[in-house]
Design an enzyme around this catalytic site. Structure first.
Site, PDB file in Angstrom:
ATOM      1  N   ASN A  61       0.843  -1.189   0.000  1.00  0.00           N
ATOM      2  CA  ASN A  61       0.000   0.000   0.000  1.00  0.00           C
ATOM      3  C   ASN A  61       0.884   1.247   0.000  1.00  0.00           C
ATOM      4  O   ASN A  61       1.952   1.278   0.629  1.00  0.00           O
ATOM      5  CB  ASN A  61      -1.024  -0.001   1.133  1.00  0.00           C
ATOM      6  CG  ASN A  61      -0.482  -0.300   2.508  1.00  0.00           C
ATOM      7  OD1 ASN A  61       0.562  -0.925   2.645  1.00  0.00           O
ATOM      8  ND2 ASN A  61      -1.177   0.145   3.537  1.00  0.00           N
ATOM      9  N   VAL A  62       0.428   2.237  -0.735  1.00  0.00           N
ATOM     10  CA  VAL A  62       1.168   3.493  -0.896  1.00  0.00           C
ATOM     11  C   VAL A  62       0.216   4.639  -0.582  1.00  0.00           C
ATOM     12  O   VAL A  62      -0.666   4.954  -1.389  1.00  0.00           O
ATOM     13  CB  VAL A  62       1.734   3.634  -2.334  1.00  0.00           C
ATOM     14  CG1 VAL A  62       2.579   4.904  -2.450  1.00  0.00           C
ATOM     15  CG2 VAL A  62       2.564   2.417  -2.729  1.00  0.00           C
ATOM     16  N   GLU A  63       0.366   5.208   0.599  1.00  0.00           N
ATOM     17  CA  GLU A  63      -0.558   6.266   1.040  1.00  0.00           C
ATOM     18  C   GLU A  63      -0.048   7.641   0.624  1.00  0.00           C
ATOM     19  O   GLU A  63       1.041   7.779   0.065  1.00  0.00           O
ATOM     20  CB  GLU A  63      -0.738   6.151   2.559  1.00  0.00           C
ATOM     21  CG  GLU A  63      -1.375   4.810   2.936  1.00  0.00           C
ATOM     22  CD  GLU A  63      -1.655   4.653   4.420  1.00  0.00           C
ATOM     23  OE1 GLU A  63      -1.181   5.480   5.229  1.00  0.00           O
ATOM     24  OE2 GLU A  63      -2.363   3.695   4.771  1.00  0.00           O
ATOM     25  N   ASN A  64      -0.890   8.649   0.877  1.00  0.00           N
ATOM     26  CA  ASN A  64      -0.563  10.006   0.445  1.00  0.00           C
ATOM     27  C   ASN A  64      -1.131  10.995   1.450  1.00  0.00           C
ATOM     28  O   ASN A  64      -2.184  10.748   2.048  1.00  0.00           O
ATOM     29  CB  ASN A  64      -1.176  10.253  -0.949  1.00  0.00           C
ATOM     30  CG  ASN A  64      -0.645  11.503  -1.594  1.00  0.00           C
ATOM     31  OD1 ASN A  64      -1.081  12.613  -1.304  1.00  0.00           O
ATOM     32  ND2 ASN A  64       0.319  11.337  -2.471  1.00  0.00           N
ATOM     33  N   ALA A  65      -0.452  12.137   1.594  1.00  0.00           N
ATOM     34  CA  ALA A  65      -0.939  13.193   2.486  1.00  0.00           C
ATOM     35  C   ALA A  65      -2.330  13.655   2.066  1.00  0.00           C
ATOM     36  O   ALA A  65      -3.118  14.102   2.894  1.00  0.00           O
ATOM     37  CB  ALA A  65       0.034  14.366   2.481  1.00  0.00           C
ATOM     38  N   TYR A  67      -5.232  12.055   1.530  1.00  0.00           N
ATOM     39  CA  TYR A  67      -5.567  10.674   1.914  1.00  0.00           C
ATOM     40  C   TYR A  67      -6.213   9.836   0.818  1.00  0.00           C
ATOM     41  O   TYR A  67      -5.910   8.658   0.663  1.00  0.00           O
ATOM     42  CB  TYR A  67      -6.502  10.663   3.125  1.00  0.00           C
ATOM     43  CG  TYR A  67      -5.902  11.171   4.414  1.00  0.00           C
ATOM     44  CD1 TYR A  67      -4.536  11.442   4.540  1.00  0.00           C
ATOM     45  CD2 TYR A  67      -6.726  11.384   5.524  1.00  0.00           C
ATOM     46  CE1 TYR A  67      -4.013  11.915   5.730  1.00  0.00           C
ATOM     47  CE2 TYR A  67      -6.199  11.850   6.720  1.00  0.00           C
ATOM     48  CZ  TYR A  67      -4.838  12.125   6.825  1.00  0.00           C
ATOM     49  OH  TYR A  67      -4.329  12.586   7.993  1.00  0.00           O
ATOM     50  N   CYS A  72      -4.067   0.621  -2.479  1.00  0.00           N
ATOM     51  CA  CYS A  72      -3.897  -0.640  -1.755  1.00  0.00           C
ATOM     52  C   CYS A  72      -2.783  -1.492  -2.370  1.00  0.00           C
ATOM     53  O   CYS A  72      -2.453  -1.360  -3.557  1.00  0.00           O
ATOM     54  CB  CYS A  72      -5.183  -1.442  -1.795  1.00  0.00           C
ATOM     55  SG  CYS A  72      -6.557  -0.719  -0.895  1.00  0.00           S
ATOM     56  N   GLU A  74      -2.881  -4.607  -3.165  1.00  0.00           N
ATOM     57  CA  GLU A  74      -3.356  -5.493  -4.231  1.00  0.00           C
ATOM     58  C   GLU A  74      -3.338  -4.779  -5.585  1.00  0.00           C
ATOM     59  O   GLU A  74      -2.932  -5.339  -6.607  1.00  0.00           O
ATOM     60  CB  GLU A  74      -4.793  -5.949  -3.931  1.00  0.00           C
ATOM     61  CG  GLU A  74      -4.924  -6.803  -2.679  1.00  0.00           C
ATOM     62  CD  GLU A  74      -5.163  -5.999  -1.405  1.00  0.00           C
ATOM     63  OE1 GLU A  74      -4.674  -4.851  -1.302  1.00  0.00           O
ATOM     64  OE2 GLU A  74      -5.847  -6.525  -0.516  1.00  0.00           O
ATOM     65  N   CYS A 109     -10.581  -3.222  -4.620  1.00  0.00           N
ATOM     66  CA  CYS A 109      -9.567  -4.176  -5.100  1.00  0.00           C
ATOM     67  C   CYS A 109     -10.214  -5.431  -5.667  1.00  0.00           C
ATOM     68  O   CYS A 109      -9.741  -5.993  -6.659  1.00  0.00           O
ATOM     69  CB  CYS A 109      -8.595  -4.532  -3.983  1.00  0.00           C
ATOM     70  SG  CYS A 109      -7.432  -3.206  -3.625  1.00  0.00           S
TER      71      CYS A 109
END
Ligand code: THU
Length: 152
Positions: A61-65, A67, A72, A74, A109
């Protein structure tokens, strides 16, 4: 269907990874989890996708400021595989740090997985490596897919 990663209980259906191949897929999902970028949720997830040709593409998973832009594990794995020319999949393994629960993919996903067929397997694991395996069809029953666009 449950298995412990050492002595898998699920039946050996055609295309279903077994033995060392399955262990490698499960391990690659755990390794991918270590790369998760999740400073906001602190909920690392890893996924490993097995192609029809036997290659494995992993993702986290690669989140971001901002949001809502988070992605995800997957979908990261699927996008990596598709962008390298692979569209036929046999299985995906998913790993998280949850000890008492099997990680389950979110609805978005499931729909993205379904785009690439309904008859492949998803291994949902616990942190100790135990798993259950579900067909895509079980995870997303009565789904809408590319074939349906031709029916109108
Ligand atoms: N997440 C995944 O990557 N896969 C799942 O199966 C469930 C949730 C991520 C999204 C978000 O970065 C974090 O876990 C918390 O929801």
């Amino acid at each position: 269907m449950e298995g412990d990663g050492q002595h898998p209980v699920p039946p050996a259906l055609p295309g279903r990874p077994q033995g060392q191949h399955l262990q490698l897929l499960l391990r690659r999902s755990r390794e991918a989890k270590n790369c998760a970028y999740c400073p906001y949720s602190r909920f690392p997830v890893g996924a490993a996708l097995l192609t029809a040709g036997g290659e494995i593409f992993s993702g986290c998973n690669v989140e971001n400021a901002c949001y809502s832009l988070g992605v995800c594990a997957e979908r990261t794995a699927i996008q990596k595989a598709i962008s390298e020319g692979h569209t036929s999949f046999r299985a995906m393994a998913i790993a998280s740090d949850m000890g008492d629960h099997f990680i389950t993919p979110c609805g978005a996903c499931r729909q993205v997985m379904r785009e690439f067929g309904t008859d492949w397997d998803v291994y949902l694991t616990k942190a100790d490596g135990t798993y259950i395996v579900k067909r895509l069809e079980e995870l997303l029953p009565l789904s809408f897919g590319p074939e349906d666009l031709k029916k109108a």
